[in-house]
Design a protein around this motif. Sequence first.
Motif, mmCIF file in Angstrom:
data_model
loop_
_atom_site.group_PDB
_atom_site.id
_atom_site.type_symbol
_atom_site.label_atom_id
_atom_site.label_comp_id
_atom_site.label_asym_id
_atom_site.label_seq_id
_atom_site.Cartn_x
_atom_site.Cartn_y
_atom_site.Cartn_z
ATOM 1 N N ARG A 175 0.830 -1.205 0.000
ATOM 2 C CA ARG A 175 0.000 0.000 0.000
ATOM 3 C C ARG A 175 0.864 1.256 0.000
ATOM 4 N NH1 ARG A 175 -5.520 -0.659 1.350
ATOM 5 N NH2 ARG A 175 -6.107 -2.689 0.524
ATOM 6 N N ASN A 176 0.284 2.364 -0.471
ATOM 7 C CA ASN A 176 0.963 3.659 -0.405
ATOM 8 C C ASN A 176 0.771 4.229 1.004
ATOM 9 O OD1 ASN A 176 1.684 3.617 -3.178
ATOM 10 N ND2 ASN A 176 -0.356 4.333 -3.721
ATOM 11 N N ASP A 178 3.516 6.385 2.660
ATOM 12 C CA ASP A 178 4.208 7.678 2.792
ATOM 13 C C ASP A 178 5.082 7.856 1.555
ATOM 14 O OD1 ASP A 178 5.508 9.955 3.533
ATOM 15 O OD2 ASP A 178 6.278 9.198 5.439
ATOM 16 N N ALA A 179 4.475 8.328 0.474
ATOM 17 C CA ALA A 179 5.172 8.412 -0.810
ATOM 18 C C ALA A 179 6.394 9.316 -0.748
ATOM 19 C CB ALA A 179 4.208 8.904 -1.889
ATOM 20 N N CYS A 184 5.757 3.237 -0.865
ATOM 21 C CA CYS A 184 4.725 3.151 -1.895
ATOM 22 C C CYS A 184 4.418 1.692 -2.198
ATOM 23 C CB CYS A 184 5.186 3.841 -3.178
ATOM 24 S SG CYS A 184 5.675 5.564 -2.964
ATOM 25 N N ASN A 185 3.314 1.475 -2.881
ATOM 26 C CA ASN A 185 2.963 0.137 -3.328
ATOM 27 C C ASN A 185 4.075 -0.414 -4.219
ATOM 28 O OD1 ASN A 185 1.686 -2.199 -4.162
ATOM 29 N ND2 ASN A 185 0.395 -1.169 -5.651
ATOM 30 N N THR A 187 7.254 -1.017 -3.067
ATOM 31 C CA THR A 187 8.573 -0.716 -2.509
ATOM 32 C C THR A 187 9.184 -1.964 -1.905
ATOM 33 O OG1 THR A 187 7.982 1.574 -2.013
ATOM 34 C CG2 THR A 187 9.854 0.653 -0.822
#
Length: 234
Positions: A175-176, A178-179, A184-185, A187
């Motif tokens: 899930r995203n 803390d971009a 991020c999704n 990572t």
Amino acid sequence: MASRWTIEMVDRSFRDILDIDEPFGGKVMVFGGDIRHVLPVIPKSTRDKTVNTSLVKSYLWQRMEKIKITRNMRARTDTSFSEFLLRIGNGEEPTIRDDLVLLPRQLVIETTSDSTGSDALIEFPGETRTFLSFDSAEDDTNNYYQEDYLNTLTRNSLPPHRLVLKKNVAIMLLRNLDASNGLCNGTRMICRGFDKNVIHAEIMMGQNAFKHMFIPRIQLSPSENEGSEDTQLL
């Protein structure tokens, strides 16, 4: 993955706002992606509807200049695998029933179950730590959906009920979160430690490589088209 209807709506809006009857009102638009590999995601759709929703079926497609990447950087050290991917994308690889591609034997890991990831974790040194989810269904006033049953459901967008980890194993974020800090999704990270309600992870690559992050226990829910269960997971 964007729907052609969305892109065409933007095109008409630009033409109207700028009062110029050219694609996107004469503005240069850049699209990225591989139309052979990634189609729009349309829940409960047929193959024909999915293809018809893709950008290649739009009236704009013929007006676009196609710029192709000629070298597969991810598989540059494995030319046979790179060529195999290109043959699939070009529709040249032989298929079996229902247009399924037969994978080369050298790419197949033979196993009697779906526990390949678990088998690899067992071979990894160190002690394991198991995290369990707390599952519940929204608006289930009659308690039809017992937690034991919900624990057996595995959604594509959610981790499994039992998350088994070891220190220094590779993990991937779904899930995203803390971009701006690289969470991020997709990572990829290394698990450096864990506590009861938090995972200590180090980002493996990209501009945030080597950054240490703490991922807390959070509440997650599947998308609306996948059901209404509300799931709290680590």
